[in-house]
Design an enzyme around this catalytic site. Structure first.
Site, PDB file in Angstrom:
ATOM      1  N   GLU A  35     -23.192  34.622  27.981  1.00 16.47           N
ATOM      2  CA  GLU A  35     -23.295  33.441  28.137  1.00 16.47           C
ATOM      3  C   GLU A  35     -24.717  34.222  29.555  1.00 16.47           C
ATOM      4  O   GLU A  35     -24.098  34.814  30.063  1.00 16.47           O
ATOM      5  CB  GLU A  35     -22.551  32.678  29.579  1.00 16.47           C
ATOM      6  CG  GLU A  35     -22.960  31.754  30.640  1.00 16.47           C
ATOM      7  CD  GLU A  35     -22.303  30.837  31.495  1.00 16.47           C
ATOM      8  OE1 GLU A  35     -20.970  31.841  30.772  1.00 16.47           O
ATOM      9  OE2 GLU A  35     -23.144  30.047  31.761  1.00 16.47           O
ATOM     10  N   ARG A 260      -8.660  41.472  25.909  1.00 17.24           N
ATOM     11  CA  ARG A 260      -9.632  41.099  26.233  1.00 17.24           C
ATOM     12  C   ARG A 260      -9.550  43.200  26.599  1.00 17.24           C
ATOM     13  O   ARG A 260      -8.876  43.568  26.354  1.00 17.24           O
ATOM     14  CB  ARG A 260      -9.687  41.407  27.591  1.00 17.24           C
ATOM     15  CG  ARG A 260      -9.660  40.036  27.433  1.00 17.24           C
ATOM     16  CD  ARG A 260      -9.680  39.381  29.248  1.00 17.24           C
ATOM     17  NE  ARG A 260     -10.939  39.357  29.416  1.00 17.24           N
ATOM     18  CZ  ARG A 260     -12.001  38.680  29.174  1.00 17.24           C
ATOM     19  NH1 ARG A 260     -11.479  37.395  29.347  1.00 17.24           N
ATOM     20  NH2 ARG A 260     -13.222  39.024  30.632  1.00 17.24           N
ATOM     21  N   LYS A 270     -17.940  39.586  35.199  1.00 14.70           N
ATOM     22  CA  LYS A 270     -18.826  39.129  35.203  1.00 14.70           C
ATOM     23  C   LYS A 270     -19.352  38.796  37.378  1.00 14.70           C
ATOM     24  O   LYS A 270     -20.012  39.184  37.808  1.00 14.70           O
ATOM     25  CB  LYS A 270     -20.043  37.839  34.951  1.00 14.70           C
ATOM     26  CG  LYS A 270     -20.748  38.739  33.366  1.00 14.70           C
ATOM     27  CD  LYS A 270     -21.587  37.766  32.718  1.00 14.70           C
ATOM     28  CE  LYS A 270     -20.793  37.262  31.683  1.00 14.70           C
ATOM     29  NZ  LYS A 270     -21.210  36.314  31.105  1.00 14.70           N
TER      30      LYS A 270
HETATM   31  P1  ATP Z   1     -16.742  37.483  32.245  1.00 11.38           P
HETATM   32  O1  ATP Z   1     -15.220  36.882  32.480  1.00 11.38           O
HETATM   33  O2  ATP Z   1     -16.987  38.972  32.011  1.00 11.38           O
HETATM   34  O3  ATP Z   1     -17.592  36.406  33.005  1.00 11.38           O
HETATM   35  P2  ATP Z   1     -16.863  36.551  29.969  1.00 11.38           P
HETATM   36  O4  ATP Z   1     -16.204  36.164  28.607  1.00 11.38           O
HETATM   37  O5  ATP Z   1     -17.015  34.863  30.524  1.00 11.38           O
HETATM   38  O6  ATP Z   1     -17.152  37.832  30.663  1.00 11.38           O
HETATM   39  P3  ATP Z   1     -19.383  36.248  27.897  1.00 11.38           P
HETATM   40  O7  ATP Z   1     -20.935  35.983  28.247  1.00 11.38           O
HETATM   41  O8  ATP Z   1     -18.733  34.498  27.712  1.00 11.38           O
HETATM   42  O9  ATP Z   1     -18.882  36.467  29.497  1.00 11.38           O
HETATM   43  O10 ATP Z   1     -19.044  36.671  26.942  1.00 11.38           O
HETATM   44  C1  ATP Z   1     -18.824  37.163  25.522  1.00 11.38           C
HETATM   45  C2  ATP Z   1     -18.650  37.636  24.958  1.00 11.38           C
HETATM   46  O11 ATP Z   1     -17.217  39.023  25.148  1.00 11.38           O
HETATM   47  C3  ATP Z   1     -17.121  36.644  24.397  1.00 11.38           C
HETATM   48  O12 ATP Z   1     -16.648  36.431  22.943  1.00 11.38           O
HETATM   49  C4  ATP Z   1     -15.850  37.183  24.945  1.00 11.38           C
HETATM   50  O13 ATP Z   1     -14.659  36.788  24.985  1.00 11.38           O
HETATM   51  C5  ATP Z   1     -16.086  38.066  25.106  1.00 11.38           C
HETATM   52  N1  ATP Z   1     -15.394  39.450  26.413  1.00 11.38           N
HETATM   53  C6  ATP Z   1     -15.603  39.158  27.237  1.00 11.38           C
HETATM   54  N2  ATP Z   1     -15.203  40.451  28.605  1.00 11.38           N
HETATM   55  C7  ATP Z   1     -14.539  41.050  27.665  1.00 11.38           C
HETATM   56  C8  ATP Z   1     -13.518  41.800  27.548  1.00 11.38           C
HETATM   57  N3  ATP Z   1     -13.020  42.114  28.867  1.00 11.38           N
HETATM   58  N4  ATP Z   1     -13.056  42.514  26.458  1.00 11.38           N
HETATM   59  C9  ATP Z   1     -13.519  42.028  25.582  1.00 11.38           C
HETATM   60  N5  ATP Z   1     -14.605  40.951  25.104  1.00 11.38           N
HETATM   61  C10 ATP Z   1     -14.835  40.358  25.968  1.00 11.38           C
HETATM   62 MG    MG Z   2     -17.711  33.107  29.763  1.00 11.06          MG
END
Ligand code: ATP
Ligand code: MG
Length: 548
Positions: A35, A260, A270
């Site tokens: 996102e 994760r 984020k």
């Molecule tokens: P955050 O929790 O930091 O906002 P998010 O999952 O909301 O991260 P996205 O932009 O939706 O952020 O993530 C894009 C991809 O990265 C998703 O498929 C998510 O599962 C993966 N991702 C995010 N954080 C991690 C992590 N700590 N380890 C592995 N994959 C991750």
């Molecule tokens: Mg997200």
């Protein structure tokens, strides 16, 4: 360097099995779906490496898809940074897509759900929707609007689409099961009204699809075969599958969840990282203390080291936190193999070689890397006035002291053996200068039977460049900052130390991002704040055995 054996990756095994069984016509198509609501961090690196590596390994491809369904939190800057960061990591996507590209198709599918009696317009307040959803132990309650006729739903939804209703007055919900033990299936909201302009799709949309509804359909529209996501989406998978099943879509991607990445002394979310930036606990998204890709790049961590790290930790279903030492040692090993060597003196002390005249000059060709000849060599000037580290002299040395002391000799790296004859001090008793003599028979090597005590680094005073050194420590002083009541309370107040007046050999500076091993000190990257006459270096990581 020998590579560590490949770590376990259960997703690779699943894909191999699928290919063996001829699933998906032998295709492997993945996507990385961020996102654009912040900069990418180390957790995303794990997901990027997984998605692109799996596609490449099995001759498929990977898309970059911006999951841009939230007009309030997303912007162009974030989108640009994500593209740059994925490229920098060494990956290239097949198709660049936006979930918002699919808004027209997603709307068509919503009409289909309404027509099938599988979606309805709910006019309860947000609070009532929340309360009537029930809890983990209690089932939810049906909305009083749940049995609206298809005709009424059509009229109302059309009015929502046309912008005739204010934010929050209605939502479109999937009609599944308010008593489901899985809360995600209790008539999830799939559209909400937002009178907000969207940075990418403009201001024509007054309704925005929700993440769960958007994600499965976007995957399907891109013919994704394996939709890889983190474990928190496991409970969302039944909804992912429900949408694709009831709409009888031509393709049905398989969602597979993995653990994760968490790293000690770091937050990987984020939302928290935005807080660090907007509240100015750090100097922006690319502050070298940040676990963002932009921050790590500025710190000097090479993309190859990040890829190596992800390869080593593998992919599993078990959540766990990686020790910070493990991360740092991966970077150190990588840089040891790749970084060119230079000499820099962080706390300079003047040394006069009294056995040489003032106008004496020599130039040495020193290898840039002790093992890697392909890195070539550079010219290092030597004269009768040098700087060495203040820590490299002791008036009263401990046993086995390998540096300078009164009457004691050491080798200057790549040059002569010198002996300290005199220590000069100011009125306060601080050492201001050493007077030494050199042994002309020792240039570059020891004569027969001669053994120098130790080797120290140095720079020629009149040739050296003034530079600034930024030493970083962990941003948080607690291994798991999120365990604190407020993670901001665990910020390490000493995470940045700036040292002015360091001296580096004239060959050192290069374009921003170049990383050197400063001999005996650590790995340092050229910061973009550098100017032609004053380089600035960020400490990437210390040498295993700091000489302090
Ligand atoms: P955050 O929790 O930091 O906002 P998010 O999952 O909301 O991260 P996205 O932009 O939706 O952020 O993530 C894009 C991809 O990265 C998703 O498929 C998510 O599962 C993966 N991702 C995010 N954080 C991690 C992590 N700590 N380890 C592995 N994959 C991750
Ligand atoms: Mg997200």
């Amino acid at each position: 360097m020998s590579q560590t054996p490949e770590a376990a990756n259960f997703i690779k095994n699943i894909i191999e099995e699928d290919l063996k069984n001829g699933k998906n016509g032998g295709n492997v198509i993945t996507r990385f779906p961020p996102e654009p609501n912040g900069y990418l961090h180390l957790g995303h690196v794990k997901s990027i490496c997984l998605n692109f590596d799996m596609a490449e390994r099995f001759n498929g491809y990977c898309n970059l898809r911006f999951d841009d369904t939230n007009p309030e939190k997303e912007n162009e800057e974030y989108m640009a940074s994500i593209k740059r960061d994925v490229h920098w990591l060494g990956f290239d996507w097949k198709h660049l897509r936006h979930a918002s590209d699919y808004f027209p198709q997603l709307l068509d599918y919503a009409w289909q759900l309404i027509d099938k009696g599988l979606a309805y317009v709910d006019s309860q307040s947000a609070e009532d929707i929340r309360v009537n959803r029930g809890t983990l132990t209690e089932p939810g309650k049906n909305s009083p609007y749940r049995e609206r006729s298809i005709a009424e739903n059509r009229t109302l939804f059309q009015e929502m689409v046309d912008g005739k209703h204010p934010d929050g007055s209605h939502v479109l919900r999937a009609k599944i099961d308010m008593a489901s033990p899985n809360i995600n299936l209790r008539d999830p909201v799939i559209y909400r009204i937002r009178h907000a302009a969207h940075f990418y799709s403009g201001d024509s949309w007054k309704v925005y699809p929700m993440y769960d509804y958007t994600h499965c359909l976007s995957d399907m529209l891109e013919n994704i075969t394996h939709s890889l996501c983190t474990l928190e989406f496991e409970d969302h998978r039944p909804l992912y599958d429900w949408v694709l099943n009831v709409l009888e879509t031509p393709c049905h991607p398989q969602q597979i969840e993995f653990a994760r990445l968490s790293l000690e002394y770091t937050v990987l979310s984020k939302r928290r990282l935005i807080q660090l930036v907007t509240e100015k606990h750090v100097n922006g998204w690319d502050d070298p203390r940040m676990p963002t890709i932009a921050g790590m790049r500025r710190r000097g961590i090479p993309a190859g080291a990040l890829r190596e790290f992800c390869r080593k930790i593998g992919i599993s279903k078990a959540d766990g936190t990686i020790a910070i030492e493990y991360f740092e040692s991966t970077i150190r090993d990588y840089l040891n193999e790749h970084a060119a060597r230079r000499m820099t003196v962080v706390r300079p002390l003047k040394v006069t070689i009294t056995s040489l005249p003032d106008d004496h000059e020599e130039h040495y060709q020193l290898a840039n890397h002790p093992q890697d000849e392909s890195q070539g060599s550079r010219s290092v000037p030597f004269s009768n006035t040098l700087y060495i580290e203040r820590d490299d002299i002791s008036e009263d040395p401990p046993k086995k002291w390998k540096r300078l002391a009164p009457g004691q000799a050491v080798r200057l790296r790549g040059s002569y053996v010198i002996t300290c004859d005199e220590i000069i001090k100011d009125a306060d008793g601080n050492i201001t200068e050493l007077r030494c003599h050199h042994d002309p028979d020792t240039l570059g090597k020891n004569p027969e039977g001669y053994k120098a005590n130790g080797v120290i680094h140095w720079v020629s005073a009149k040739h050296a460049l003034d530079c600034e050194i930024r030493n970083y420590d962990r941003l948080f002083s607690q291994a798991n900052p999120m365990e604190a009541e407020n993670f901001l309370d665990t910020i390490n107040p000493h995470s940045l130390t700036i040292i002015q007046g360091a001296k580096t050999e004239p060959a050192a500076p290069a374009e921003a991002g170049t990383v050197y091993q400063f001999e005996r000190l650590g790995y340092y990257a050229v910061d973009p704040d550098s100017t032609a006459d004053k380089p600035v270096f960020n400490r990437t990581v210390e040498l295993r055995d700091g000489f302090k």
